[in-house]
Design a protein around this motif. Structure first.
Motif, PDB file in Angstrom:
ATOM      1  N   ARG A   1       0.844  -1.210   0.000  1.00 55.39           N
ATOM      2  CA  ARG A   1       0.000   0.000   0.000  1.00 55.39           C
ATOM      3  C   ARG A   1       0.875   1.254   0.000  1.00 55.39           C
ATOM      4  O   ARG A   1       0.599   2.219  -0.699  1.00 55.39           O
ATOM      5  CB  ARG A   1      -0.919   0.010   1.226  1.00 55.39           C
TER       6      ARG A   1
ATOM      7  N   THR B   1       3.924   1.540  -1.179  1.00 60.38           N
ATOM      8  CA  THR B   1       4.543   1.666  -2.507  1.00 60.38           C
ATOM      9  C   THR B   1       3.540   2.249  -3.493  1.00 60.38           C
ATOM     10  O   THR B   1       3.865   3.157  -4.274  1.00 60.38           O
ATOM     11  CB  THR B   1       5.038   0.283  -2.987  1.00 60.38           C
ATOM     12  N   ALA B   2       2.305   1.766  -3.426  1.00 62.17           N
ATOM     13  CA  ALA B   2       1.286   2.242  -4.365  1.00 62.17           C
ATOM     14  C   ALA B   2       1.040   3.746  -4.180  1.00 62.17           C
ATOM     15  O   ALA B   2       0.931   4.494  -5.148  1.00 62.17           O
ATOM     16  CB  ALA B   2      -0.011   1.457  -4.150  1.00 62.17           C
ATOM     17  N   VAL B   3       0.995   4.188  -2.923  1.00 59.29           N
ATOM     18  CA  VAL B   3       0.734   5.619  -2.668  1.00 59.29           C
ATOM     19  C   VAL B   3       1.920   6.467  -3.133  1.00 59.29           C
ATOM     20  O   VAL B   3       1.735   7.475  -3.836  1.00 59.29           O
ATOM     21  CB  VAL B   3       0.472   5.852  -1.156  1.00 59.29           C
TER      22      VAL B   3
ATOM     23  N   THR C   1       4.275   5.881  -5.322  1.00 60.65           N
ATOM     24  CA  THR C   1       4.534   5.903  -6.771  1.00 60.65           C
ATOM     25  C   THR C   1       3.554   6.808  -7.531  1.00 60.65           C
ATOM     26  O   THR C   1       3.803   7.152  -8.676  1.00 60.65           O
ATOM     27  CB  THR C   1       4.548   4.485  -7.378  1.00 60.65           C
ATOM     28  N   THR C   2       2.465   7.212  -6.878  1.00 59.24           N
ATOM     29  CA  THR C   2       1.553   8.148  -7.563  1.00 59.24           C
ATOM     30  C   THR C   2       2.076   9.590  -7.477  1.00 59.24           C
ATOM     31  O   THR C   2       1.589  10.474  -8.169  1.00 59.24           O
ATOM     32  CB  THR C   2       0.144   8.151  -6.923  1.00 59.24           C
ATOM     33  N   MET C   3       3.055   9.837  -6.601  1.00 58.23           N
ATOM     34  CA  MET C   3       3.563  11.201  -6.400  1.00 58.23           C
ATOM     35  C   MET C   3       4.706  11.490  -7.370  1.00 58.23           C
ATOM     36  O   MET C   3       5.728  10.788  -7.344  1.00 58.23           O
ATOM     37  CB  MET C   3       4.105  11.357  -4.968  1.00 58.23           C
ATOM     38  N   ALA C   4       4.518  12.535  -8.190  1.00 54.22           N
ATOM     39  CA  ALA C   4       5.580  12.898  -9.141  1.00 54.22           C
ATOM     40  C   ALA C   4       6.856  13.283  -8.388  1.00 54.22           C
ATOM     41  O   ALA C   4       6.799  14.029  -7.408  1.00 54.22           O
ATOM     42  CB  ALA C   4       5.125  14.065 -10.007  1.00 54.22           C
TER      43      ALA C   4
ATOM     44  N   SER D   1      10.608   9.037  -4.762  1.00 52.00           N
ATOM     45  CA  SER D   1      11.123   7.689  -4.992  1.00 52.00           C
ATOM     46  C   SER D   1      11.286   6.971  -3.661  1.00 52.00           C
ATOM     47  O   SER D   1      11.435   7.602  -2.606  1.00 52.00           O
ATOM     48  CB  SER D   1      12.440   7.739  -5.764  1.00 52.00           C
TER      49      SER D   1
ATOM     50  N   LEU E   1      -0.780  12.503   3.089  1.00 49.91           N
ATOM     51  CA  LEU E   1      -1.212  11.519   2.096  1.00 49.91           C
ATOM     52  C   LEU E   1      -1.395  10.133   2.718  1.00 49.91           C
ATOM     53  O   LEU E   1      -2.413   9.461   2.507  1.00 49.91           O
ATOM     54  CB  LEU E   1      -0.128  11.467   1.002  1.00 49.91           C
TER      55      LEU E   1
ATOM     56  N   GLU F   1      -4.827   7.997   3.161  1.00 50.97           N
ATOM     57  CA  GLU F   1      -4.989   6.663   2.562  1.00 50.97           C
ATOM     58  C   GLU F   1      -5.045   5.567   3.616  1.00 50.97           C
ATOM     59  O   GLU F   1      -5.191   4.385   3.292  1.00 50.97           O
ATOM     60  CB  GLU F   1      -3.822   6.382   1.603  1.00 50.97           C
TER      61      GLU F   1
END
Ligand SMILES: Nc1ncnc2c1ncn2[C@@H]1O[C@H](COP(=O)(O)OP(=O)(O)OP(=O)(O)O)[C@@H](O)[C@H]1O
Length: 345
Positions: free
Chosen positions: A232, A234-236, A238-241, A244, A274, A278
């Motif tokens: 979860r 990692t998923a959150v 990776t959505t952030m420009a 890393s 964030l 989430e």
């Protein structure tokens, strides 16, 4: 000012320094940093005409050391803490140096006071601890009230008070408009003392910069997060420009299901909001700075001539049953793997 111009020196077939150039400016402390065997001492010894270079030259205030009429007023050096004659007292050692260089005896008393060895003036140098010997080397270096200082690993063997004192001496001399060249293999020490930074690895200059610029360039903020929900998280992230995420190998007493990560490229508060939104469960959440030592080690990684390994990295020889081998076939690391700290030469 100490100018090192295109210096090269090979011992046997091995280049110790290769086209080394830099300037230690007046009024500044220049930290000369590199791992063991990088070429720091060879460079400094060449500047003091103790090593003859194959190519290039070193100038102190525009002059070659070997041709100086009054070398002790031009440059004071701390190279080897055990250079004083063992059976001579500290006072006699300094007096003979002063006499040979036309320096009045009154200056001997002054430098003994400055370096804190007045109380042991009559003791033989051979009975001195490493720290006291280092102070005696400093006293000799300061005898001529020199315009430049060349200090090779001067804090070796000193206690914390001594280390602080070396720092103060360096800063004091620089504040008087003199040039101080200080070698070390410890970034943390150099960062506290120096203005400028010259990093050497395997005989070649890797970077010349200022300490403040190095700090600015290499101090990357990261956020350490420990979570039992790595997927979860990692998923959150990776959505952030620009963000890393990397696994953080330092697993300090984590519950079995938890995983640690280092996240960069995202402000702490943004990430906190964030993850809360989430509903990602966190066991740990904190900002960390990459230490200067880490940045320096990353830069010189692969440039160290002598690298130590942790006991776990040292291959264990196959145990053959015999005298001294535990019955279950385990080998004793300390006995079989040599010195795990390695490093010396
Ligand atoms: N007199 C010498 N004879 C042969 N090789 C030498 C001599 N002096 C230095 N070297 C070699 O030159 C290289 C650079 O050594 P140097 O002592 O200048 O490094 P350093 O950066 O000062 O290391 P340390 O931090 O361990 O003192 C090393 O490989 C060293 O073994």
């Amino acid at each position: 000012m100490i100018e090192i111009r295109h210096l090269s020196k090979t011992f046997g077939r091995k280049p110790a320094i290769d086209d080394v150039s830099f300037v230690a400016e007046d009024g500044r402390v220049t930290g000369f940093l590199g791992p063991n065997g990088a070429g720091k001492s060879t460079t400094m010894r060449t500047a003091l005409a103790l090593v003859r270079p194959d190519r290039g030259q070193a100038l102190i205030d525009g002059e070659n050391f070997a041709r100086m009429r009054s070398p002790m007023t031009a440059v004071g050096s701390v190279l080897n803490p055990r250079s004083a004659h063992k059976s001579r007292s500290a006072y006699d050692h300094l007096c003979s140096l002063a006499q040979m260089n036309g320096i009045p005896e009154s200056r001997v008393k002054e430098v003994m006071d400055i370096t804190g060895i007045a109380q042991v003036a009559k003791k033989k140098a051979g009975t001195f601890s490493l720290g006291m010997s280092q102070r005696l080397s400093f006293a000799a270096a300061l005898l001529g009230d020199p315009r430049n200082l060349i200090l090779d690993e001067p804090v070796n063997g000193l206690d914390p008070e001594g280390v602080k004192w070396v720092r103060e001496i360096c800063r004091y001399y620089a504040s008087q408009g003199r040039a101080v060249l200080l070698s070390s293999h410890l970034m943390s020490e150099v960062a506290l003392t120096a203005d400028d930074l010259v990093i050497i690895g395997k005989g070649k200059i890797m970077e010349t910069t200022t300490v403040s610029h190095f700090i600015e360039e290499h101090s990357i903020d990261s956020i350490r997060v420990v979570t039992p929900q790595p997927d979860r998280l990692t998923a959150v992230v990776t959505t952030m420009a620009g963000a890393s995420l990397q696994p953080d190998p330092r697993r300090t007493d984590l519950p079995e299901q938890a995983r640690a990560f280092r996240i960069t490229g995202i402000p702490l508060t943004t990430l906190a909001d964030l993850l809360a939104r989430e509903g990602v469960v966190m066991y740990e959440f904190r900002q960390e700075q990459v230490s200067l030592e880490d940045a320096y080690l990353a830069l010189t990684h692969g440039e160290a001539e002598y690298r130590s390994r942790t006991p776990g990295e040292v291959p264990r020889p196959l145990a053959s049953p015999g005298r001294g081998t535990p019955a279950d076939g385990r080998t004793a690391i300390g006995r079989t793997a040599g010195n795990p700290m390695g490093g010396g030469r």
